[in-house]
Design an enzyme around this catalytic site. Structure first.
Site, short mmCIF file in Angstrom:
data_model
loop_
_atom_site.label_atom_id
_atom_site.label_comp_id
_atom_site.label_asym_id
_atom_site.label_seq_id
_atom_site.Cartn_x
_atom_site.Cartn_y
_atom_site.Cartn_z
N SER A 1 0.89 -1.37 0.05
CA SER A 1 -0.13 -0.06 -0.10
C SER A 1 0.82 1.42 -0.02
O SER A 1 1.71 1.39 -0.89
CB SER A 1 -1.03 -0.08 1.20
OG SER A 1 -1.96 1.01 1.05
N ASP B 1 -2.40 6.40 -4.03
CA ASP B 1 -1.21 5.90 -3.36
C ASP B 1 -0.65 4.71 -4.58
O ASP B 1 -1.41 4.23 -5.53
CB ASP B 1 -1.52 5.07 -1.98
CG ASP B 1 -2.38 4.15 -1.97
OD1 ASP B 1 -3.15 3.61 -2.97
OD2 ASP B 1 -2.55 3.44 -0.88
N ASP C 1 -0.90 1.20 -4.62
CA ASP C 1 -1.86 0.42 -5.18
C ASP C 1 -3.25 1.02 -5.54
O ASP C 1 -4.12 0.15 -5.54
CB ASP C 1 -1.84 -0.89 -4.45
CG ASP C 1 -2.58 -0.55 -2.83
OD1 ASP C 1 -2.13 0.61 -2.26
OD2 ASP C 1 -3.27 -1.41 -2.33
#
Length: 556
Positions: free
Chosen positions: A139, A297, A299
């Site tokens: 992430s 971000d 992902d």
């Protein structure tokens, strides 16, 4: 086997691993081998490197063998797993290694041909009707990290029940037990497959179908100026494709952050919650007089938003502010277009702004609280569908995660980016900026402000300190904070409002301010969430700061 014995065993794995491990001192050896990376509903997440407490090919293979055993033990016929990965170091390799372990266990895999957002993995699981899904991502963590998340057949992150079952199987796996196979052989046998482009097109079309008010888009698409940054991650292609196909004519990309980069070379942390990641985007916005900046971000499941205030300065909105704005925008337009469902529900987490409840109440819409983590929102959507009881309208959490629609069961930065642009268009047609729209909501529903203090405590000593803090709040909580009486202590480990038990403590003060303490499930951190309500923005801000400073003085 103690950590030194395990270290010696790993010296025989391969030459690169051996060379890396031989350069370590004893303290680092212990840190890397004193435990295995913890697996839970959030999967794995850790620093990349050799060792049982690190992300590497061997830990990925071991977890995947455990997942394969879990699937096989359930007796699922024609089992299959969808796989996606982000732009991080080794993400593509870890994804392929996971696929080949599954293939060697007779389980078909379907992997995206190149990096794709986490929500597109959730969609692929549902679209392809696979047994489970894996996404290789950490992430918004720093570049040193990578991770491994598991999804189940409904497209949501695994529940506690599945996580416990998979963990039980992982604990039985010895490195010598792990099966894998040659890539070419897996392809020839039809076990390894790439995901067709039709899956992505189906996803994009469904995202576009979530447009709330097409008239607004039609009127504003030629004038709205949007700057977008994918922060070196997976959002670049799908976000741009959606905005282009909808018809927005003025979408500008931050070139320095456009392409995938595992080093995230222009930012310290690739996290849209960090204001500094928007530095270049704000410079562009000033040059172009842009209406809106959005950033996803790595992902692409989270979105940050930057808007212009009355003084012409660009302000980074919090996740709570963006969520409140979206809640109002969606409900307002469903009402005015006569498309409000019969039993509408907005879902938020227990640490997400109470402003959403105020807004929803004015539209006679129910708000349901769930534990922190978007998987709990996904679980509720599944429950609503199975019982045919309620109609999911919107879900969000304070950490920049939003979802509309039910074809994805996780927060979705592509969907959210589209809705945020539409919402900015809505206010622009009124002659307002998105910031002015937020102020108008404060004036109507009251002033709310929230803050988060995240404290990193790494290693063995850090874990112990986090435990001590939670034990103190649980067993000997403060009677008052900033001269405001603590009215109630909620211990979610005991189970509250039929929610799953969780290591969370919440202090409710006499003025309705709320303080929540929660150790992170994926990082060596303890998080403190603060929420206050006041008569004006300044009053609320001062109240929140006073409570925050006093609580941290008492706790840390």
């Amino acid at each position: 086997m103690n950590y030194m014995d395990m270290y010696k065993r790993w010296l025989n794995f391969d030459e690169d691993t051996k060379n890396e491990l031989l350069n370590l001192d004893e303290k680092e050896i212990k840190e890397r081998f004193y435990k295995e990376l913890e697996f839970g509903t959030g999967g794995l997440r850790g620093i990349i490197g050799a060792g049982t407490n690190r992300m590497n090919v061997y830990t990925v293979r071991k977890v995947t063998q455990g997942l394969a055993n879990y699937i096989k033990n359930k007796g699922i016929e024609n089992a299959s797993v969808a796989i996606a990965y982000d732009s991080r170091k080794f993400s593509d390799r870890f994804a392929k290694e996971a696929a080949l372990v599954l293939n060697a266990n007779g389980i078909k895999t379907y992997m995206y041909k190149e990096l794709r957002p986490t929500p597109m993995l959730s969609f692929a699981v549902r679209y392809l009707k696979t047994t489970a899904g894996i996404v290789i991502t950490a992430s918004h963590n720093p570049k040193e990290y990578n991770g491994y998340k598991v999804y189940w057949s409904d497209g949501g992150q695994i529940t506690e029940e599945h996580a416990e079952g998979i963990l039980k199987e992982i604990s039985k796996v010895d490195y010598d037990d792990i099966l894998t196979m040659d890539f070419e052989k897996a392809v020839d046998l039809g076990l390894f497959n790439y995901i067709d482009d039709e899956v992505e097109t189906a996803y994009i079309n469904l995202v576009k179908g979530l447009t709330v008010n097409k008239d607004i888009v039609e009127k504003a698409k030629n004038d709205l100026k949007i700057i977008y940054t994918p922060l070196h991650g997976t959002g670049n292609k799908p976000v741009r494709r959606v905005l282009e196909e909808i018809g927005y004519k003025n979408v500008y990309i931050v070139k320095e952050q456009e392409n995938p980069d595992p080093n995230f070379s222009t930012v310290k942390y690739p996290n849209p919650e960090e204001h500094e990641v928007f530095k270049r985007a704000i410079e562009m916005a000033k040059e172009l007089e842009a209406d809106l900046i959005i950033g996803t971000d790595p992902d692409c499941d989270r979105v940050g938003v930057v808007v212009k205030n009355k003084e012409g300065e660009y302000i980074v909105l919090t996740g709570n502010q963006t969520g409140a704005l979206l809640t109002h925008y969606i409900l307002e337009n469903l009402k005015t277009t006569g498309r409000m469902p019969k039993n509408p529900v907005v879902i938020k987490t227990i640490v997400t702004t109470e402003m959403a409840r105020r807004i929803a109440k004015s539209y006679e819409v129910e708000v349901i609280d769930v534990l922190t983590g978007f998987k709990y929102i996904g679980e509720k959507i599944k429950e609503f569908e199975e019982k045919q009881s309620k109609d999911f309208v919107f879900g969000f959490e304070e950490s920049y995660g939003y979802l509309s629609g039910t074809f994805v069961r996780d927060k979705d930065g592509v969907i959210a980016s589209m809705l945020i642009c539409e919402m900015a268009a809505f206010y622009k047609l009124k002659g307002m900026t998105l910031y002015e729209g937020l102020i108008s909501l404060y004036e109507k529903y009251g002033y709310f402000k929230e803050d988060l203090k995240s404290i990193t405590l790494e290693g063995i000593e850090g874990s112990q300190r986090i435990k001590e803090i939670m034990d103190m709040l649980r067993n000997n909580p403060p009677k008052e904070i900033a001269e405001i009486k603590v009215r109630e202590v909620k211990d979610y480990l005991k189970g509250i409002n039929d929610l799953p038990k969780s290591n969370v403590i919440q202090l409710v003060l006499d003025d309705d301010s709320i303080i929540t303490a929660r150790p992170s499930g994926t990082e060596p951190k303890i998080k403190f969430y603060f929420a206050a309500r006041g008569k004006s923005y300044k009053d609320t801000e001062e109240r929140l700061e006073k409570i925050k400073m006093e609580f941290l003085r008492l706790t840390i």
